[in-house]
Enzyme design. Sequence first.
Site, PDB file in Angstrom:
ATOM      1  CE1 TYR A 109       7.447   3.116  -0.504  1.00 36.73           C
ATOM      2  CE2 TYR A 109       8.555   1.358   0.666  1.00 36.73           C
ATOM      3  CZ  TYR A 109       8.399   2.126  -0.468  1.00 36.73           C
ATOM      4  OH  TYR A 109       9.192   1.906  -1.554  1.00 36.73           O
ATOM      5  CD1 TRP A 111       7.480  -2.066   2.245  1.00 39.96           C
ATOM      6  CD2 TRP A 111       7.289  -4.279   2.499  1.00 39.96           C
ATOM      7  NE1 TRP A 111       7.945  -2.661   1.103  1.00 39.96           N
ATOM      8  CE2 TRP A 111       7.845  -4.022   1.232  1.00 39.96           C
ATOM      9  CE3 TRP A 111       7.065  -5.601   2.882  1.00 39.96           C
ATOM     10  CZ2 TRP A 111       8.182  -5.036   0.338  1.00 39.96           C
ATOM     11  CZ3 TRP A 111       7.403  -6.614   2.002  1.00 39.96           C
ATOM     12  CH2 TRP A 111       7.961  -6.330   0.745  1.00 39.96           C
TER      13      TRP A 111
END
Length: 772
Positions: A109, A111
Site C-alpha cells: 500500500y 503510504w
Amino acid sequence: MSPAQHMAHWGMYRASSVDGEVTEVHPDAGDVAPSPVLGNIPGSVRHRSRITGPAVRRGWLENGPGPSNERGSDEFVEVTWEELAELLAGELRRVIDRHGNEAIYGGSYGWGSAGRFHHAQSQVHRFLNCIGGYTRSVNSYSTGATSVIMPHVLGAHWKMFSRSTSWDVIAQKTDLLVAFGGVPVKNTSVNHGGTSNHPTESALRSLRDRGGRIVTISPLRDDMTGAATWLAPKPGSDVAVMLGLAYVLRSENLHDAAFLDKYCTGYDIFEQYLLGTSDGIAKTPEWAADKSGLSPKVIVELARSMASQRTLVTVTWSMQRIKNGEQAPWMGLTLASMLGQIGIPGGGFGHGYGSMNEPGLAPVPYPLPTLPQGFNPVATHIPVAAISDMLLNPGTAFDYNGARLRYPDIRLVHWAGGNPFHHHQDLGRLRRALARPDTIVVHDPYWTPMAKHADIVVPSTTSLERSDISCTRNDPLLVAMAPAVRRYAHARDDYDTFSSVAEKMGVGQEFTEGRTSGEWLEHLYAEWQGYLGASGVATPTFGEFWEAGSVRMDTEDGLTFFADYREDPVRNALRTPSGKIEIFSEVVDGFGYDDCVGHPAWYEPEEWLNGPRAELFPLHLIANQPRTRLHSQLDHGATSQESKVQGREPIRMHSAAASTRGLLDGDVVRVFNDRGACLAGVVVDDGMLAEVVQLSTGAWYDPLDPKDSGSLCKHGNPNVLTRDVGASSLSQGCTGQHVLVQIERYDGELPSITAFDPPPFTDSEALRRRFG
C-alpha cells in the site's frame, strides 16, 4: 547539525536530531494549520519497535516454505544481509518455477513514504515486474466503491478529487454547504505524496464570515468544526435522507428539469423509483424519517433551502466504506444534479472534502517525477479489500465490475509499505488467511503486526534516513527531502535490498539501470525538467533545487468542478457511454446485480440500529480514521500515545450509553460481537447519537494470545469486530466503517501492551547447517 528539511504525508517540516534520533520537528512557516500528527516523529527512529536487522521466522527456516498457523506467534532468527538475499531470491525462483508468477501477490500500500523514489509500492512492483510480474490489487481501501461506480456515472473518479471545486471558490461563492459525513478537518492533515499547507479550516471560517451556512449530516458532531447546523441521522441511513430530499425537490417542482435533460441521462427512470412508481414505495420525507430518525419537517425545510440558494452537496469517503457504498456518492451526485448547479462556482457536487488534504486544493497542470514500475505481464488482479477471500478461496469465482473472475492460488505474498492489520476487516479471518501461503515477505522499518506475521523480514529505512523528492498532484511544492539522521542499526533502503536480490536473479541491470539511489533522484528530476522545458516551463538545475529545498510549481487556481462540461457538454463530453452524467447507467444495470441496480437506490443495511442484529449488539460503532496519526503509522509516537486511556485506544460514547452500563470516563471496557473483541478506554462525549460509539482504526493489533487467531485485542483495534465483506458485486470495496457491538466494563487485571515489542528471537540449527 542544522535541522534537515523533510516532507511527510501530514506536512512539511525541519527535523532536529541528536545521536541518530529526531528530537524536535519545526513545521514549515508557510503552513497555516500544521498537523499535530507531526508530534509523533520525535523519538521514532530509534524506538524499540524498530527492526534492527534481517530476520527469518524459525518455523519457515527449519521446516521450509508452506502454510503455517505459527505466523504471528513464532520466534525469529537473525540472518545476515547476504543470507537474506540468498533465501529470498531462492524462494522467488522456486515459486516462479513451480507455480508461475501469478502465484506471487504484490501486496503493498502506498503510504510508506511521501517520497517519489523510495515509494515502497513502486519499488516492490518495479522489482516484481523485472522478474516476470505478479498478481496485483486494484483500487483502495479508502475509495473502493467510488473508484468503480463513478467511472460509469461520470467517466472518471480521480477528477472529483484532484480537479474539485477549490476551497477559495467555496469560501467566496457557496451560500449553503450540505455536507454528508461532515468535513472532518482531522483527515485533512494528510495527503499522499506530502502536503505543504492545510487550508480547510480557514476556508470554512471564511465561508461563515461571508454569511454562508453549513449543514453537517453525521452521527458525530465533530465531523464538522465550527458553527454549523448538525443533523444526526442513524448511521447508514444517509442515502434514505438524500432520497427524501430529492422527493421534496421533485414533488414541489424545485428540481432543474432543463439541467437534467441537457446534462444527464436516465433521470426519468430514477424518478419512477423516487416516486414509487416502479417499486410501490414513495421515498417521501416521512419514509426517510422512519429510516434515519430525522423529522420529516427538517428534511422538507432543508430541501427547500437547498433549492433557494447556491448549494454545494458534499459526500465524504466514509459514506462509501460500508455495504452498498456505491449508493451514497451516486445519490449525492443525483441530488446535486436535480438542483442544477453543477459547474456553477460555489454550487454542485463534491466528494472527499474532509477525507484527505486533496479535494479543494489547486492541481499541478503537468506530470510529476515518477519511478517507472515497468510492465506487468500477469493480468490477474483482485479488489484490494479481497485479500482474505483470495488467500482462503483459491480458484473460487467472484464478481467484479461486470466480470466473472477467479482467485489465483497465491504461494508467496510480498509486502512492502503498509499494514493490513490497520486497513483490513475481521482480523481473525485475516490471520487465518495469512496462514495459507507458503511464504510471506515483509519490508518494514518497524515490528508491525504484519511484520510479525512474516516469514522473511526485511528491515527498511524510514524516510528520515534517506534522500528523496516529494510532490503530489494537488500541492504546489516539489520538495527536497534531506536525511535527518544516519541509518538505524542494519536497516537498508528497499531499493538497495531489491538491487541485491535482482542481481542474484539475473535482472540487476534491468532493475537499477546502472544507477544508485542518488543518481535516480537526479535522473527523475532531469526527466521532469526536460518535459517541462519542452513545454516552455523554466526550472532550476537539480543542484539549485536541492540547495533551495523546494521548487514552486504552477497550479490551476480557482477551479469549479465540471465548469468546462457545463459550458460545452458536447465539446467536453464525459467519458460515459452517453457523454453525460449517468443517473441511470445501462451498463451497470446490464450487469444484473441485485445489490447494485442501474440507478442510485436504498438498500437496507445488515449492520444498523433498525435491524434485528441490533437486538444482540445494540451500539453502532463507527470505525473512522484517527486524529492522532495517519492510519497506524507511528502509533507509538507522543501525539498518539497521549490520546490513549490506560494504554488503550479511546472509545467515545454518549453519557446515556455509558450510564446504562455503569461506565465512567477513563474506564477500560470490552467491546465485542460475534466476530471478536477488544479492550478500549472510555471517553464520555455527548457530541454523538446515544446509540453510537466511535473507535478509531490504527491501534497496533495486540492479541492477548498470539497463537489464537480469534484472540481479544488488548490494545483496541476495531478490525477484530468488523465484517469482511465487499460493498457489492460491482466494486467489492471495503466496508469497515460501520459495525454493531456491545460494551461491558472490563474488571479483570489489565494485560500489558506488547504491540510495540519485538518478537522473541532464537538461534537456529537449520541456519547453521545451511550456511555453514
